[in-house]
Motif scaffolding. Structure first.
Motif, PDB file in Angstrom:
ATOM      1  N   ASP A  63      -4.965  66.940 -56.994  1.00 49.06           N
ATOM      2  CA  ASP A  63      -5.595  65.624 -57.131  1.00 49.06           C
ATOM      3  C   ASP A  63      -4.803  64.738 -58.083  1.00 49.06           C
ATOM      4  O   ASP A  63      -4.437  65.153 -59.188  1.00 49.06           O
ATOM      5  N   SER A  64      -4.505  63.515 -57.663  1.00 47.68           N
ATOM      6  CA  SER A  64      -3.832  62.497 -58.490  1.00 47.68           C
ATOM      7  C   SER A  64      -2.614  63.048 -59.226  1.00 47.68           C
ATOM      8  O   SER A  64      -2.519  62.944 -60.449  1.00 47.68           O
ATOM      9  N   PRO A  65      -1.648  63.622 -58.507  1.00 45.50           N
ATOM     10  CA  PRO A  65      -0.474  64.196 -59.186  1.00 45.50           C
ATOM     11  C   PRO A  65       0.331  63.170 -59.966  1.00 45.50           C
ATOM     12  O   PRO A  65       0.987  63.508 -60.962  1.00 45.50           O
ATOM     13  N   GLU A  66       0.284  61.893 -59.523  1.00 45.11           N
ATOM     14  CA  GLU A  66       1.034  60.853 -60.226  1.00 45.11           C
ATOM     15  C   GLU A  66       0.488  60.620 -61.630  1.00 45.11           C
ATOM     16  O   GLU A  66       1.166  60.040 -62.474  1.00 45.11           O
ATOM     17  N   ILE A  67      -0.730  61.077 -61.882  1.00 47.00           N
ATOM     18  CA  ILE A  67      -1.320  60.996 -63.219  1.00 47.00           C
ATOM     19  C   ILE A  67      -1.230  62.339 -63.927  1.00 47.00           C
ATOM     20  O   ILE A  67      -0.725  62.443 -65.040  1.00 47.00           O
ATOM     21  N   VAL A  68      -1.706  63.379 -63.256  1.00 42.97           N
ATOM     22  CA  VAL A  68      -1.792  64.708 -63.866  1.00 42.97           C
ATOM     23  C   VAL A  68      -0.428  65.213 -64.324  1.00 42.97           C
ATOM     24  O   VAL A  68      -0.292  65.763 -65.427  1.00 42.97           O
ATOM     25  N   MET A  69       0.600  65.026 -63.499  1.00 41.80           N
ATOM     26  CA  MET A  69       1.920  65.557 -63.829  1.00 41.80           C
ATOM     27  C   MET A  69       2.574  64.837 -65.004  1.00 41.80           C
ATOM     28  O   MET A  69       3.526  65.339 -65.594  1.00 41.80           O
ATOM     29  N   ARG A  70       2.063  63.684 -65.357  1.00 41.39           N
ATOM     30  CA  ARG A  70       2.621  62.923 -66.484  1.00 41.39           C
ATOM     31  C   ARG A  70       1.911  63.214 -67.804  1.00 41.39           C
ATOM     32  O   ARG A  70       2.354  62.741 -68.852  1.00 41.39           O
ATOM     33  N   LEU A  71       0.835  63.980 -67.738  1.00 40.67           N
ATOM     34  CA  LEU A  71       0.049  64.215 -68.947  1.00 40.67           C
ATOM     35  C   LEU A  71       0.563  65.416 -69.732  1.00 40.67           C
ATOM     36  O   LEU A  71       0.902  66.453 -69.150  1.00 40.67           O
ATOM     37  N   PRO A  72       0.591  65.317 -71.064  1.00 40.16           N
ATOM     38  CA  PRO A  72       0.960  66.472 -71.884  1.00 40.16           C
ATOM     39  C   PRO A  72      -0.164  67.502 -71.875  1.00 40.16           C
ATOM     40  O   PRO A  72      -1.332  67.175 -71.660  1.00 40.16           O
ATOM     41  N   ALA A  73       0.201  68.750 -72.079  1.00 41.69           N
ATOM     42  CA  ALA A  73      -0.808  69.815 -72.136  1.00 41.69           C
ATOM     43  C   ALA A  73      -1.560  69.728 -73.454  1.00 41.69           C
ATOM     44  O   ALA A  73      -0.975  69.533 -74.520  1.00 41.69           O
ATOM     45  N   GLY A  74      -2.868  69.866 -73.377  1.00 41.66           N
ATOM     46  CA  GLY A  74      -3.679  69.870 -74.588  1.00 41.66           C
ATOM     47  C   GLY A  74      -3.695  71.248 -75.226  1.00 41.66           C
ATOM     48  O   GLY A  74      -3.296  72.247 -74.609  1.00 41.66           O
ATOM     49  N   LYS A  75      -4.141  71.303 -76.468  1.00 40.24           N
ATOM     50  CA  LYS A  75      -4.241  72.568 -77.194  1.00 40.24           C
ATOM     51  C   LYS A  75      -5.630  72.684 -77.805  1.00 40.24           C
ATOM     52  O   LYS A  75      -6.155  71.710 -78.353  1.00 40.24           O
ATOM     53  N   LEU A  76      -6.207  73.857 -77.725  1.00 37.99           N
ATOM     54  CA  LEU A  76      -7.538  74.101 -78.264  1.00 37.99           C
ATOM     55  C   LEU A  76      -7.447  74.796 -79.604  1.00 37.99           C
ATOM     56  O   LEU A  76      -6.569  75.637 -79.823  1.00 37.99           O
ATOM     57  N   PHE A  77      -8.364  74.440 -80.516  1.00 41.98           N
ATOM     58  CA  PHE A  77      -8.404  75.037 -81.841  1.00 41.98           C
ATOM     59  C   PHE A  77      -9.666  75.878 -81.993  1.00 41.98           C
ATOM     60  O   PHE A  77     -10.664  75.662 -81.302  1.00 41.98           O
ATOM     61  N   ASP A  78      -9.612  76.820 -82.910  1.00 39.01           N
ATOM     62  CA  ASP A  78     -10.763  77.684 -83.169  1.00 39.01           C
ATOM     63  C   ASP A  78     -11.975  76.890 -83.650  1.00 39.01           C
ATOM     64  O   ASP A  78     -13.118  77.335 -83.511  1.00 39.01           O
ATOM     65  N   SER A  79     -11.733  75.718 -84.212  1.00 35.84           N
ATOM     66  CA  SER A  79     -12.824  74.882 -84.726  1.00 35.84           C
ATOM     67  C   SER A  79     -13.665  74.275 -83.606  1.00 35.84           C
ATOM     68  O   SER A  79     -14.734  73.720 -83.851  1.00 35.84           O
ATOM     69  N   GLY A  80     -13.153  74.357 -82.374  1.00 37.04           N
ATOM     70  CA  GLY A  80     -13.848  73.733 -81.256  1.00 37.04           C
ATOM     71  C   GLY A  80     -13.259  72.402 -80.859  1.00 37.04           C
ATOM     72  O   GLY A  80     -13.616  71.844 -79.810  1.00 37.04           O
ATOM     73  N   LYS A  81     -12.342  71.872 -81.671  1.00 38.52           N
ATOM     74  CA  LYS A  81     -11.674  70.617 -81.347  1.00 38.52           C
ATOM     75  C   LYS A  81     -10.390  70.902 -80.570  1.00 38.52           C
ATOM     76  O   LYS A  81     -10.051  72.049 -80.306  1.00 38.52           O
TER      77      LYS A  81
ATOM     78  N   LEU B 247      -8.668  69.760 -65.913  1.00 37.70           N
ATOM     79  CA  LEU B 247      -9.503  68.840 -66.683  1.00 37.70           C
ATOM     80  C   LEU B 247      -8.631  67.903 -67.497  1.00 37.70           C
ATOM     81  O   LEU B 247      -7.675  68.334 -68.146  1.00 37.70           O
ATOM     82  N   ILE B 248      -8.970  66.626 -67.446  1.00 33.27           N
ATOM     83  CA  ILE B 248      -8.309  65.626 -68.287  1.00 33.27           C
ATOM     84  C   ILE B 248      -9.266  65.256 -69.410  1.00 33.27           C
ATOM     85  O   ILE B 248     -10.423  64.914 -69.158  1.00 33.27           O
ATOM     86  N   VAL B 249      -8.800  65.344 -70.631  1.00 28.32           N
ATOM     87  CA  VAL B 249      -9.565  64.878 -71.792  1.00 28.32           C
ATOM     88  C   VAL B 249      -8.876  63.614 -72.296  1.00 28.32           C
ATOM     89  O   VAL B 249      -7.651  63.601 -72.491  1.00 28.32           O
ATOM     90  N   PHE B 250      -9.640  62.560 -72.492  1.00 27.75           N
ATOM     91  CA  PHE B 250      -9.027  61.289 -72.867  1.00 27.75           C
ATOM     92  C   PHE B 250      -9.986  60.443 -73.692  1.00 27.75           C
ATOM     93  O   PHE B 250     -11.204  60.638 -73.661  1.00 27.75           O
ATOM     94  N   GLY B 251      -9.422  59.487 -74.420  1.00 28.41           N
ATOM     95  CA  GLY B 251     -10.225  58.590 -75.234  1.00 28.41           C
ATOM     96  C   GLY B 251      -9.349  57.818 -76.196  1.00 28.41           C
ATOM     97  O   GLY B 251      -8.155  58.103 -76.332  1.00 28.41           O
ATOM     98  N   ARG B 252      -9.941  56.860 -76.853  1.00 19.95           N
ATOM     99  CA  ARG B 252      -9.216  56.066 -77.855  1.00 19.95           C
ATOM    100  C   ARG B 252      -9.639  56.500 -79.253  1.00 19.95           C
ATOM    101  O   ARG B 252     -10.781  56.902 -79.465  1.00 19.95           O
ATOM    102  N   ASP B 253      -8.694  56.395 -80.208  1.00 24.00           N
ATOM    103  CA  ASP B 253      -9.025  56.743 -81.576  1.00 24.00           C
ATOM    104  C   ASP B 253      -9.529  55.518 -82.326  1.00 24.00           C
ATOM    105  O   ASP B 253      -9.711  54.441 -81.743  1.00 24.00           O
ATOM    106  N   GLU B 254      -9.742  55.680 -83.634  1.00 28.03           N
ATOM    107  CA  GLU B 254     -10.285  54.588 -84.444  1.00 28.03           C
ATOM    108  C   GLU B 254      -9.348  53.390 -84.521  1.00 28.03           C
ATOM    109  O   GLU B 254      -9.767  52.279 -84.820  1.00 28.03           O
TER     110      GLU B 254
END
Length: 205
Positions: free
Chosen positions: A53-71, A11-18
């Motif tokens: 799927d799309s290794p040229e994208i996936v392999m360049r992405l940093p691993a995300g981290k999950l928090f107990d808060s749900g974020k 899964l890729i999670v992505f978006g822009r901040d404020e």
């Protein structure tokens, strides 16, 4: 045919901040459900990827981290890579809506700090004039204090992110809180591990 396992990026999670800065990270198969929930909570997008799927994208992405808060911790990425993710997911590239509750959560301890070099014992011989060893120029780290915004890395494989100094410690050490990730734990960094931001950039916005 590739078969998914617990170590498969799924899964890729992505978006822009404020500030319109692009963020993206990849999560493994066991994290998919929680990461999708984090994406919704944070106003971000999520996109499933199959094994290979799309290794040229996936392999360049940093691993995300999950928090107990749900974020989740979703680091910055380069604009070119983010554009490719948006195209892959087939979504509209729009800034994320501002979230409430991300400011005012800091609780700094200590009021100010002198030069980290002086604290660390590297300023001997400068006569106490605060000029350090850079040719008589003022020490650029001398103004760091609780509340100062600097650049710091979350880890060896991560980029640099804006962080607020929460506590000044001995020997040129600082306790930091990443500004855009209030759920992330505080970290300790030495002054030589920090990047400085030009004052003009700090006054924008």
């Amino acid at each position: 045919m590739s078969v998914a396992s617990e170590t498969t990026p799924s899964l890729i999670v992505f978006g822009r901040d404020e500030s319109n800065k692009p963020h993206a990270s990849v999560f493994l198969l066991p994290q998919v459900e929680a990461a999708e929930g984090a994406a919704r909570l944070m106003g971000m997008h999520s996109h499933h990827v199959d094994p290979g799927d799309s290794p040229e994208i996936v392999m360049r992405l940093p691993a995300g981290k999950l928090f107990d808060s749900g974020k989740a911790f979703v680091p910055f990425v380069k604009g070119e890579l983010y554009t490719r993710i948006v195209t892959l997911a087939g979504v509209t590239d729009e800034p994320r809506q501002p979230l409430t509750g991300e400011t005012g959560a800091d609780n700094p301890e200590n009021a100010s700090a002198g030069s980290p070099e002086g604290v660390a014992g590297h300023a001997e011989g400068d006569g106490g004039g605060g000029q350090g060893h850079n040719g008589g120029l003022a020490d650029p780290w001398a103004g760091l204090a609780v509340g100062s915004i600097v650049l710091a890395s979350e880890g060896p494989e991560e980029g640099y992110f804006e962080a607020r100094i929460m506590k000044v410690k001995a020997k040129g050490m600082f306790t930091l809180k990443f500004r855009d990730y209030p759920e992330a734990p505080q970290v300790d960094r030495a002054y030589y591990q920090l990047g400085l931001i030009h004052p003009r950039m700090l006054t924008k916005g």
